[in-house]
Structures are given as structure tokens and as C-alpha cells.
Design a protein around this motif. Structure first.
Motif, PDB file in Angstrom:
ATOM      1  N   VAL A 127      15.320  -1.820  11.234  1.00  0.00           N
ATOM      2  CA  VAL A 127      15.933  -0.608  11.296  1.00  0.00           C
ATOM      3  C   VAL A 127      16.409  -0.012  10.052  1.00  0.00           C
ATOM      4  CG1 VAL A 127      17.902   0.457  12.335  1.00  0.00           C
ATOM      5  CG2 VAL A 127      16.614  -1.083  13.888  1.00  0.00           C
ATOM      6  N   GLY A 128      17.115  -1.127   9.344  1.00  0.00           N
ATOM      7  CA  GLY A 128      17.453  -0.594   7.967  1.00  0.00           C
ATOM      8  C   GLY A 128      16.472  -0.165   7.119  1.00  0.00           C
ATOM      9  N   ALA A 129      15.151  -0.738   6.950  1.00  0.00           N
ATOM     10  CA  ALA A 129      14.022  -0.597   6.460  1.00  0.00           C
ATOM     11  C   ALA A 129      13.366   0.904   6.670  1.00  0.00           C
ATOM     12  CB  ALA A 129      12.930  -1.573   6.689  1.00  0.00           C
ATOM     13  N   MET A 130      13.579   1.031   8.021  1.00  0.00           N
ATOM     14  CA  MET A 130      13.163   2.612   8.593  1.00  0.00           C
ATOM     15  C   MET A 130      13.931   3.685   7.979  1.00  0.00           C
ATOM     16  SD  MET A 130      12.765   3.711  12.562  1.00  0.00           S
ATOM     17  CE  MET A 130      14.436   3.803  12.786  1.00  0.00           C
ATOM     18  N   ILE A 131      15.031   3.319   8.082  1.00  0.00           N
ATOM     19  CA  ILE A 131      16.135   4.287   7.455  1.00  0.00           C
ATOM     20  C   ILE A 131      16.119   4.604   5.972  1.00  0.00           C
ATOM     21  CG2 ILE A 131      18.529   4.722   7.016  1.00  0.00           C
ATOM     22  CD1 ILE A 131      19.371   3.396   9.472  1.00  0.00           C
ATOM     23  N   GLY A 132      15.860   3.341   5.126  1.00  0.00           N
ATOM     24  CA  GLY A 132      15.650   3.405   3.927  1.00  0.00           C
ATOM     25  C   GLY A 132      14.134   4.381   3.447  1.00  0.00           C
ATOM     26  N   ILE A 133      13.133   3.895   4.144  1.00  0.00           N
ATOM     27  CA  ILE A 133      11.783   4.573   3.954  1.00  0.00           C
ATOM     28  C   ILE A 133      11.893   6.076   4.338  1.00  0.00           C
ATOM     29  CG2 ILE A 133       9.555   4.594   4.595  1.00  0.00           C
ATOM     30  CD1 ILE A 133      10.006   1.467   5.185  1.00  0.00           C
ATOM     31  N   GLY A 190       5.093   5.451   1.367  1.00  0.00           N
ATOM     32  CA  GLY A 190       4.178   6.500   2.399  1.00  0.00           C
ATOM     33  C   GLY A 190       4.397   6.044   3.501  1.00  0.00           C
ATOM     34  N   LEU A 191       3.919   6.767   4.493  1.00  0.00           N
ATOM     35  CA  LEU A 191       3.845   7.021   5.799  1.00  0.00           C
ATOM     36  C   LEU A 191       3.647   5.701   6.517  1.00  0.00           C
ATOM     37  CD1 LEU A 191       4.804   8.974   8.178  1.00  0.00           C
ATOM     38  CD2 LEU A 191       2.538   9.714   8.585  1.00  0.00           C
ATOM     39  N   LEU A 192       2.655   5.000   6.104  1.00  0.00           N
ATOM     40  CA  LEU A 192       2.260   3.558   6.740  1.00  0.00           C
ATOM     41  C   LEU A 192       3.396   2.702   6.572  1.00  0.00           C
ATOM     42  CD1 LEU A 192      -0.002   1.910   7.943  1.00  0.00           C
ATOM     43  CD2 LEU A 192      -0.367   1.023   5.368  1.00  0.00           C
ATOM     44  N   ALA A 193       4.355   2.630   5.763  1.00  0.00           N
ATOM     45  CA  ALA A 193       5.584   1.884   5.705  1.00  0.00           C
ATOM     46  C   ALA A 193       6.489   2.411   6.835  1.00  0.00           C
ATOM     47  CB  ALA A 193       6.214   1.853   4.214  1.00  0.00           C
ATOM     48  N   LEU A 194       6.556   3.679   7.127  1.00  0.00           N
ATOM     49  CA  LEU A 194       7.434   4.049   8.201  1.00  0.00           C
ATOM     50  C   LEU A 194       6.920   3.429   9.498  1.00  0.00           C
ATOM     51  CD1 LEU A 194      10.073   5.545   8.630  1.00  0.00           C
ATOM     52  CD2 LEU A 194       8.475   7.709   8.830  1.00  0.00           C
ATOM     53  N   PHE A 195       5.567   3.766   9.996  1.00  0.00           N
ATOM     54  CA  PHE A 195       5.091   3.193  11.039  1.00  0.00           C
ATOM     55  C   PHE A 195       5.309   1.584  11.002  1.00  0.00           C
ATOM     56  CE2 PHE A 195       1.169   1.262  12.811  1.00  0.00           C
ATOM     57  CZ  PHE A 195       1.381   1.813  14.246  1.00  0.00           C
ATOM     58  N   ALA A 196       4.945   0.896   9.923  1.00  0.00           N
ATOM     59  CA  ALA A 196       5.213  -0.434  10.296  1.00  0.00           C
ATOM     60  C   ALA A 196       6.701  -0.980  10.514  1.00  0.00           C
ATOM     61  CB  ALA A 196       4.985  -1.043   8.815  1.00  0.00           C
ATOM     62  N   ALA A 197       7.680  -0.259  10.022  1.00  0.00           N
ATOM     63  CA  ALA A 197       9.059  -0.305  10.424  1.00  0.00           C
ATOM     64  C   ALA A 197       9.241  -0.113  11.716  1.00  0.00           C
ATOM     65  CB  ALA A 197      10.109   0.645   9.465  1.00  0.00           C
ATOM     66  N   VAL A 198       8.758   0.813  12.532  1.00  0.00           N
ATOM     67  CA  VAL A 198       8.858   1.245  13.797  1.00  0.00           C
ATOM     68  C   VAL A 198       8.444   0.182  14.551  1.00  0.00           C
ATOM     69  CG1 VAL A 198       8.488   2.925  15.502  1.00  0.00           C
ATOM     70  CG2 VAL A 198       9.074   3.731  13.404  1.00  0.00           C
ATOM     71  N   LEU A 199       7.079  -0.290  14.289  1.00  0.00           N
ATOM     72  CA  LEU A 199       6.321  -1.255  15.029  1.00  0.00           C
ATOM     73  C   LEU A 199       7.032  -2.342  14.840  1.00  0.00           C
ATOM     74  CD1 LEU A 199       3.685  -2.206  16.512  1.00  0.00           C
ATOM     75  CD2 LEU A 199       2.597  -2.779  14.119  1.00  0.00           C
ATOM     76  N   LEU A 204       0.669  -1.288  -0.067  1.00  0.00           N
ATOM     77  CA  LEU A 204      -0.060   0.155  -0.199  1.00  0.00           C
ATOM     78  C   LEU A 204       0.987   1.335  -0.076  1.00  0.00           C
ATOM     79  CD1 LEU A 204      -2.602  -1.089   2.612  1.00  0.00           C
ATOM     80  CD2 LEU A 204      -3.050  -0.945   0.081  1.00  0.00           C
ATOM     81  N   ALA A 205       2.000   1.415   0.739  1.00  0.00           N
ATOM     82  CA  ALA A 205       3.174   2.541   0.715  1.00  0.00           C
ATOM     83  C   ALA A 205       3.800   2.353  -0.128  1.00  0.00           C
ATOM     84  CB  ALA A 205       3.550   2.515   2.160  1.00  0.00           C
ATOM     85  N   HIS A 206       3.913   1.528  -1.057  1.00  0.00           N
ATOM     86  CA  HIS A 206       4.877   1.518  -2.236  1.00  0.00           C
ATOM     87  C   HIS A 206       6.435   1.417  -1.808  1.00  0.00           C
ATOM     88  CE1 HIS A 206       1.687   2.416  -4.780  1.00  0.00           C
ATOM     89  NE2 HIS A 206       1.287   3.337  -3.946  1.00  0.00           N
ATOM     90  N   SER A 207       6.555   0.274  -0.832  1.00  0.00           N
ATOM     91  CA  SER A 207       8.140   0.284  -0.120  1.00  0.00           C
ATOM     92  C   SER A 207       8.574  -0.979  -0.580  1.00  0.00           C
ATOM     93  CB  SER A 207       8.104   0.507   1.460  1.00  0.00           C
ATOM     94  OG  SER A 207       9.268   0.448   1.836  1.00  0.00           O
ATOM     95  N   GLY A 208       9.553  -1.037  -1.400  1.00  0.00           N
ATOM     96  CA  GLY A 208      10.421  -2.531  -1.638  1.00  0.00           C
ATOM     97  C   GLY A 208      11.080  -2.884  -0.291  1.00  0.00           C
ATOM     98  N   ALA A 209      11.433  -2.011   0.537  1.00  0.00           N
ATOM     99  CA  ALA A 209      12.448  -2.470   1.736  1.00  0.00           C
ATOM    100  C   ALA A 209      11.310  -2.944   2.909  1.00  0.00           C
ATOM    101  CB  ALA A 209      12.809  -1.138   2.336  1.00  0.00           C
ATOM    102  N   MET A 210      10.001  -2.533   2.778  1.00  0.00           N
ATOM    103  CA  MET A 210       9.280  -3.012   3.860  1.00  0.00           C
ATOM    104  C   MET A 210       8.482  -4.314   3.176  1.00  0.00           C
ATOM    105  SD  MET A 210       7.834  -3.053   6.435  1.00  0.00           S
ATOM    106  CE  MET A 210       8.532  -1.749   7.102  1.00  0.00           C
ATOM    107  N   ILE A 211       8.539  -4.555   2.093  1.00  0.00           N
ATOM    108  CA  ILE A 211       8.135  -5.706   1.618  1.00  0.00           C
ATOM    109  C   ILE A 211       9.091  -6.879   1.664  1.00  0.00           C
ATOM    110  CG2 ILE A 211       7.738  -7.186  -0.652  1.00  0.00           C
ATOM    111  CD1 ILE A 211       6.251  -4.709  -1.850  1.00  0.00           C
TER     112      ILE A 211
END
Length: 312
Positions: free
Chosen positions: A173-179, A125-134, A41-48
Motif C-alpha cells: 500500500v505504501g509502495a502504491m501511494i509512493g508510485i 512506470g505504470l507497470l510498477a503501479l499495477f504490481a503494487a495493486v496485485l 523495468l518501471a524504475h521504481s525504488g519503492a517496488m524494488i
């Protein structure tokens, strides 16, 4: 009586391992689904990629459960030393699967970097950042929870699973930094984060493989543990010295072969009692020891010993 207590303790340990594993499986499944949805949904390859890593943790926990169950089977005619090494086999399979997962994620990230160098990439998107922190918070809690259980039951497989949770937290943590970097105007950081995650997964795979291999090839215990075993044996009445001691890892368990020296004029019953006390002392003080074999040597006579009333 001691054997009955040891079998009961082993059953309790397996129960703890199964309970912890089931909890981590449920949490990992929910977290993986949420991160995958957030990544899409947030278009983040790092989160996927991070979601795939979490999903691989589910499979790794299942493998640990299977390995612990098989390793806990009693000895039989075909396997007189038990099935403890099946835990190592499960860990080696797990390490291969983790390495394959890491390679796929790394190749995908590199292809995105080479193909577009980040130009025209969609900002996560911001959702990906929230998912990384969670994910960081949840996986770090799972690491400490599983690690505590692994220490309690002295399980290398469960401890390896704990480190998988820690590696997942680090990859998040790496995903959060990338996002975050992509949202700040550096979209190239999102696929770069995928490559970093690949490295974390690869390191976890290598660590698990090396630990399992050490236990498969009868690696000795560390020097500090061996010294404590020798001290435990020397504390037994009748033991005059330690002539030799060998230890070997057998899955998550340890086998000990120790040669002690006692007075040469002892009768067989007395020598046997000393050996039995050494055997019980080491198995009681070192929970990881599955069996201790004790050999008694007569203490070599010297001129001083001939004049020592205790040796007469």
C-alpha cells in the motif's frame, strides 16, 4: 489412548503447517520475481524494496517450516520436555533477519531523499503501479489463508508468518501511494515509500521477537484462559476448590501446574482418580496444553465442614 490421539493430532497439525507453507513459498517466489522485474523495468525504488520484502517472506516461511519440524520431534533423554522451544529460536532468527532487511531498505530510501530531494528522479512506470495493486490483493489473501490455518492448528509460528503477509500487503500500500504520487508529479514520494516500508518491516520484526521471547521465558497464559482452566477443573466431580494454578508457555505449547482440594478422608485411589480426571479435562479442552500436572490437597476442615454430612 489419549496420548495416541494427541500425537496423531500433532502430526496432522505439522502436515497442515507444511502444506500452507509450501503454497505460500511458491506464491511469494512468483510475486517477488514479478515485483522485482516491475520495479526495475518501471524504475521504481519503492517496488524494488517491496520485492525484497516479499523475498524475505520466503525465507521467513522456510525458517517457520524448519522450526515447526524440529519442535515436533518427540521427547528424548536429553530433551525430556520436548523440542517446542526450537520454534521460538527460529522466530528470533527470523526477527533479526527481518530487522536487517528493513534497515537496509530504510537507509537506501533516506540516501535517495537526502542526495537529490527527488529532483531529477525517474518517474515510475505504470507497470510498477499495477504490481503494487496485485501485491496488495495477493498478500491480503495469503494473510487470511495462513491465519485460518494457524488458528486451526494453534501455531504461533504460522500465525507470525500470517502477519508477515499482512505487513507485506501494508508495505505494498505504501509502495502504491509512493508510485502514484511520483506519477502525479511528486517523485520524492517513491523513496519516501521505501522508508515507510522499512518501518513496517521493523515493526513486524519487533512483534515476532517479543512473542518468541515471551514463550522462551515461560510467560503465563492470559487471565481469561487461566480462569477457563479453573472452571474446567472445578467442573470435575470431587474437586472442592482450586488452591493454586500456574501456567507457562513452552514454545507454542502450554504447561499447567494446578493444585486442587478434595475431601480429606478420601483413599489414595479416589484422590488419584479425581486428579486424573482434572488432568484429562484440561488437556482435552485446551489443545495448546502439552501437559497438566495435578496435585491434590486435603480440604481444610472448618466448623461448618465438620457439621456437613458430605464432609464426614
Amino acid at each position: 489412548m489419549e496420548r495416541i490421539k494427541k500425537r496423531k493430532k500433532e502430526r496432522d497439525s505439522r502436515g497442515i503447517a507444511m502444506h500452507v507453507s509450501l503454497i505460500t513459498i511458491v506464491i511469494n517466489l512468483l510475486l517477488s520475481i514479478f515485483k522485482l522485474a516491475a520495479g526495475i523495468l518501471a524504475h521504481s525504488g519503492a517496488m524494488i524494496s517491496d520485492a525484497v520484502h516479499s523475498a524475505s517472506d520466503v525465507l521467513s516461511t522456510v525458517i517457520v517450516m524448519v522450526g515447526v519440524n524440529i519442535a515436533g520431534r518427540r521427547s528424548d533423554k536429553e530433551h525430556p520436555y520436548g523440542h517446542d522451544r526450537m520454534e521460538c529460536v527460529a522466530a528470533i532468527i527470523l526477527s533479526a533477519m527481518l530487522m536487517a532487511t528493513g534497515i537496509v531498505i530504510g537507509i537506501s530510501g533516506v540516501q535517495k531523499i537526502v542526495a537529490g530531494n527527488g529532483e531529477g528522479a525517474v518517474v515510475p512506470g505504470l507497470l510498477a503501479l499495477f504490481a503494487a495493486v496485485l501485491s496488495i490483493v495477493v498478500k491480503e489473501w495469503m494473510y487470511w489463508y495462513t491465519k485460518a490455518a494457524a488458528k486451526k492448528i494453534h501455531s504461533g509460528a504460522v500465525m507470525a508468518d500470517a502477519w508477515h503477509h499482512r505487513s507485506d500487503a501494508l508495505s505494498s500500500v505504501g509502495a502504491m501511494i509512493g508510485i502514484a504520487g511520483a506519477r502525479l508529479g511528486y517523485p520524492i514520494l517513491d523513496p519516501v515509500a521505501s522508508v515507510v516500508i522499512c518501518i513496517f518491516i521493523g515493526k513486524a520484526a519487533v512483534d515476532v521477537f517479543r512473542d518468541a521471547l515471551d514463550k522462551m521465558v515461560d510467560k503465563a497464559c492470559d487471565d481469561e484462559t487461566v480462569q477457563k482452566m479453573m472452571d474446567s477443573a472445578m467442573a470435575v466431580m470431587g474437586v472442592k476448590q482450586i488452591d493454586d494454578i500456574k501456567t507457562r508457555m513452552f514454545g507454542a505449547k502450554v504447561y499447567v501446574d494446578i493444585e486442587i482440594a478434595a475431601k480429606g478422608n478420601l483413599v489414595l485411589v479416589e484422590s488419584h482418580e479425581i486428579a486424573e480426571n482434572v488432568h484429562l479435562s484440561i488437556e482435552k479442552n485446551f489443545p495448546d496444553v502439552k501437559h497438566c500436572m495435578v496435585h491434590v490437597n486435603p480440604l481444610p476442615e472448618t466448623e461448618n465442614q465438620k457439621n456437613d454430612p458430605e464432609c464426614l
